[in-house]
Design a protein around this motif. Structure first.
Motif, PDB file in Angstrom:
ATOM      1  N   THR A  34      -5.512  -4.365   1.144  1.00  0.00           N
ATOM      2  CA  THR A  34      -5.685  -3.640   2.517  1.00  0.00           C
ATOM      3  C   THR A  34      -7.124  -3.189   2.612  1.00  0.00           C
ATOM      4  OG1 THR A  34      -3.338  -3.051   2.196  1.00  0.00           O
ATOM      5  CG2 THR A  34      -4.482  -2.207   4.057  1.00  0.00           C
TER       6      THR A  34
ATOM      7  N   LEU B 127      -1.649   1.126   8.484  1.00  0.00           N
ATOM      8  CA  LEU B 127      -1.914   0.584   6.855  1.00  0.00           C
ATOM      9  C   LEU B 127      -0.884   0.078   6.497  1.00  0.00           C
ATOM     10  CD1 LEU B 127      -4.052   3.989   6.071  1.00  0.00           C
ATOM     11  CD2 LEU B 127      -4.743   1.594   6.635  1.00  0.00           C
TER      12      LEU B 127
ATOM     13  N   LEU C  72       0.934  -1.198  -0.026  1.00  0.00           N
ATOM     14  CA  LEU C  72       0.006   0.025  -0.100  1.00  0.00           C
ATOM     15  C   LEU C  72       0.680   1.168   0.061  1.00  0.00           C
ATOM     16  CD1 LEU C  72      -3.111   0.448   0.071  1.00  0.00           C
ATOM     17  CD2 LEU C  72      -2.667   1.022   2.614  1.00  0.00           C
TER      18      LEU C  72
ATOM     19  N   MET D 294      -7.458  -0.614  -1.994  1.00  0.00           N
ATOM     20  CA  MET D 294      -7.724  -0.121  -0.613  1.00  0.00           C
ATOM     21  C   MET D 294      -9.280   0.030  -0.457  1.00  0.00           C
ATOM     22  SD  MET D 294      -7.035   1.045   2.277  1.00  0.00           S
ATOM     23  CE  MET D 294      -7.827   1.913   3.442  1.00  0.00           C
TER      24      MET D 294
END
Length: 819
Positions: free
Chosen positions: A493, A586, A397, A434
């Motif tokens: 994610t 994250l 990410l 995401m």
């Protein structure tokens, strides 16, 4: 186990009163035959897989019946569930055949998790077991190891889990397979997930809601799920709800959910029926996707689903001891439970296993014959057990520098509004990897900054259809958790923001996921995945308007109970520390991250640089609120949690006036796990570091957001625990004022000051001399404040003003709007 008394196997559902015309809604297909070579390949695959599955349950030796079975050949404990296995093998064989025929990407999510024998047997036949486990090679030795080791301490468990190649779902607790399947196809336009839902699982609340998941799939950007309801009619000791529904009831139910319903039940030609139905489903998916990807999406498309009717325990003995076995609940688990001690059952087992004629299906070396091989994909990466997306698909990410969104120290800022700015950019920078899965509206939780560049992805709403939104909102915590799990385990994610009090709804789902993740980390073939991220806000301290039902921080304890390798719990005290924490979470891998924070405007205590340093340390002395920067204190007061820490800060300011001679050290803990005993968690402070921060022998008072027992458990084993006192949420609440919540739970500034005076008086004689007078004054203030709140229904003016330790004048602050 006592069960229903049935007078025939496979009892059909009684006819409903729904008009017969609704059967027009059921999908009808031509009854075309398969080529004989395809029939042979499918039937022989099933014979082999069903033999292996049954043998896994029973045999500890003599796995190919080289001689008559004896009691010594039977395992000492018979574990496993036969009832669902033949149906799962049927689906598995046809999915592999479909992949070989059309060269497509399919993964298989199995709701009936205790059907592991069926899946492991199929994985062995296609060579996936040998690929990841050399001891299960596709030969005589590998087959012997697989069968004899199943459900033993040295073999594979009785349910599908992370040790099962191709799986992305922990097959223990029922109800979540369908939502996991839909989460997996999001942002994977070429992926199809076939998902079997057992008719017992179909009775669960999470599954009932997950049927709506198709309404959140944009066919322009995502793949598709083929739900297959396995309707074999029975649970452990009674019939299922779906098993007692006739075709009219089933068709109208799933039509109402938004599906086209195809019923597969032709037992005389089940292979042709299943193959035609899967080809139809594939064609319908391609039609829906083509329309969306050509710019002409179908509004409210009717996605395909299959109801598959096969007998419970198909292939097992028809009767045992005069009782129906095949087609009844008695086949749910082990059909011949006394095979080791009852000669008649042992002989029946041998007759049953011999019906599969297993030796005809193997080569001299113990491999599969060419007929079985003809329906298995040639490309290993296309096989159901070796799809890379199930074990090696992590996408890094991109998380921008959070310091861009830093808030000025000394100002007021909502943690949620601040991190919303960061999340907005993360969504922009990761348009296909995401997503935010939210059971509560982001607007209520003040995260709506993300809507600047994205929207909601609810395809049945004309105002969000076909717009590629990154946010999925649905008032089903279970479905959101399933989406998150499927999305994460296939490489992406996600973030799960929620009201604090309702995260507990997914407690056991989170535990099941964590078990899967634990075994993944211990496997030799599964690679890293993104952490699963929970954002807990609308906390009990500011749910005074919604009442007692909305005041529950128990999810913290749920995460703390996980293995140290997974558990991470953060309670950032202000906006800048929350930015730092979110960015870290994250980027992280393999953890269960829980972030707890406030959505109301609150003081920004630390600059960006200070916040980064504080978060790296996990805790620090807040010198600005301490006496003489915290040197040589009489007492240590500690805040853990945003609003709770504010009360500690105000108490420190009060004490400077009430007891000027009291030397106070103020500490904030943002990483809860640093408190655990040295060596018990990767973040735990060493004894030396703990003593340096909290002193070796001074009294410590913790003001904690969660439950006291959680903190007691973390601190257990630390030396000199008698010096520690704790106040925390104590299950006191109602519809009241914000400050009254602190008073009721004894975490207010008054209670912190009271604890500090008691602790400080042990060493400080001046404080001890004034102790009774000081405590009486504080208790009087508590009583007067409570009286004021009861009379006026509001907190006293100035309650939330922020102390200024340099000027001595407070900064004006309102409580914030309750929503």
């Amino acid at each position: 186990m006592p069960g229903e008394v049935i007078d025939r196997p496979n009892p059909q559902a009684l006819s409903s009163h729904i008009p017969d015309d609704v059967l027009k809604l059921a999908v009808a297909l031509d009854k075309s035959k398969l080529d004989e070579t395809d029939y042979d390949g499918l039937k022989q695959f099933r014979r082999a897989a069903n033999y292996i599955a049954a043998a896994m349950i029973f045999l500890g030796d003599n796995v190919l019946l080289e001689r008559d079975l004896t009691s010594a050949d039977i395992k000492p404990r018979l574990l496993g569930h036969w009832g669902t296995c033949p149906g799962l093998v049927l689906v598995y064989s046809h999915l592999n055949f479909l992949v070989r025929k059309y060269d497509i990407d399919i993964i298989f999510v199995v709701g009936p998790g205790h059907g592991a024998p069926a899946i492991l047997a199929s994985l062995w036949l296609e060579g996936s077991m040998g690929r990841f486990y050399p001891q299960y090679s596709r030969d005589h030795k590998g087959l012997h190891n697989l069968i004899t080791g199943f459900s033993t301490p040295h073999g594979l468990p009785s349910h599908i889990n992370a040790e099962t190649p191709g799986s992305i779902h922990e097959g223990g607790e029922l109800g979540y397979a369908l939502s996991v399947a839909f989460g997996a196809v999001m942002d994977k336009p070429d992926l199809i997930v076939a998902c079997v839902i057992g008719d017992g699982e179909a009775e669960t609340g999470p599954t009932a809601t997950a049927w709506h998941a198709a309404k959140y799939i944009d066919p322009a950007e995502s793949g598709a799920v083929i739900p297959i309801l396995h309707n074999n009619g029975f649970k452990i000791s009674e019939r299922t709800v779906s098993g007692c529904m006739d075709d009219k009831e089933l068709v109208t139910l799933y039509t109402g959910y938004g599906y086209q319903c195809r019923i597969v039940d032709d037992l005389e030609d089940i292979d042709a029926d299943m193959h035609r139905s899967l080809e139809w489903a594939l064609a319908e998916i391609r039609h829906i996707q083509k329309a969306a990807r050509s710019g002409k999406p179908i509004m409210k498309p009717r996605w395909p689903m299959i109801v598959m009717r096969t007998p419970k325990g198909w292939g097992a003995p028809k009767k045992v001891h005069g009782e129906f076995m095949e087609g009844s609940f008695r086949a749910h688990q082990v059909p011949l439970m006394a095979a080791k001690t009852d000669d008649s059952e042992l002989k029946e087992l041998q007759r049953w296993l011999e019906t599969y004629k297993m030796k005809e299906l193997l080569t001299k070396e113990g491999g599969i014959n060419d007929t079985i091989a003809s329906i298995i994909p040639l490309d290993d990466k296309r096989k159901l057990g070796q799809q890379p997306i199930t074990y090696d698909a992590h996408e890094e990410l991109t998380v921008t520098d959070w310091r861009k969104y830093e808030v000025k120290k000394g100002s007021l800022a909502s943690c949620m509004e601040t991190i919303g700015e960061l999340l907005d950019q993360v969504v922009v920078d990761n348009p296909r990897s995401m997503r935010i899965f939210s059971p509560d509206e982001l607007v209520s939780n003040k995260l709506d900054a993300v809507f600047r560049h994205t929207g909601r992805n609810f395809q049945w709403d004309e105002f969000s259809n076909a717009r590629g939104g990154r946010v999925i909102e649905m008032l089903s915590e279970h479905t959101m958790q399933g989406f998150l799990q499927g999305y994460t385990l296939t490489g992406r994610t996600g973030l799960f923001p929620s009201y604090e009090s309702f995260l507990g709804i997914v407690h056991t789902m989170m535990i099941q996921y964590s078990k899967f993740n634990k075994m993944s980390r211990e496997s030799t073939f599964r690679k890293d995945i993104s952490s699963i991220n929970y954002l807990e806000t609308s906390t009990w301290t500011r749910q005074e308007h919604n009442g007692f039902s909305h005041q529950n921080p128990s999810f913290i304890g749920s995460v703390l109970n996980l293995k140290p390798s997974a558990a991470r719990v953060y309670l950032p005290p202000d906006a800048n520390t929350f930015l730092s924490t979110l960015a870290h979470c994250l980027r992280s891998k393999n953890y269960v991250n829980l972030m707890v924070g406030s959505k109301q405007p609150a003081p920004v205590f630390l600059s960006g640089e200070e916040a980064e340093s504080h978060c790296k340390a996990g805790a620090s002395v807040w010198k600005f609120a301490s006496v003489d920067d915290g040197l040589d204190p009489d007492v240590v007061i500690v805040g853990i949690g945003a609003e709770i820490t504010f009360e500690v800060i105000v108490a420190a300011a009060m004490l400077r006036k009430l007891a000027p001679s009291l030397r106070v050290r103020v500490i904030n803990v943002t990483d809860l796990l640093i408190l655990e005993l040295e060596g018990s968690h990767p973040h735990a402070l060493s004894h030396a570091d703990f003593n340096a921060l909290f002193t070796e022998d001074k009294p410590i008072h913790f003001n904690y957001h969660g439950y006291a027992k959680e903190l007691q458990g973390l601190l257990w084993g630390r030396p000199n625990l008698q010096r520690i006192s704790i106040e925390s949420y104590d299950e006191e609440g109602s519809t009241t004022t914000p400050f009254d919540m602190a008073l009721r739970n004894r975490v207010s500034r008054y209670h912190v000051a009271e604890a500090a005076i008691k602790g400080g008086a042990i060493r400080n004689e001046k404080v001890r001399l004034e102790q009774h007078k000081l405590l009486s004054s504080i208790r009087h203030d508590i009583a007067k404040t409570q009286e004021y709140i009861m009379k006026t229904s509001k907190d006293p003016d100035g309650t939330f003003d922020v102390p200024n330790f340099e000027s001595g004048e407070a900064v004006k602050r309102e409580a914030g709007y309750a929503d």
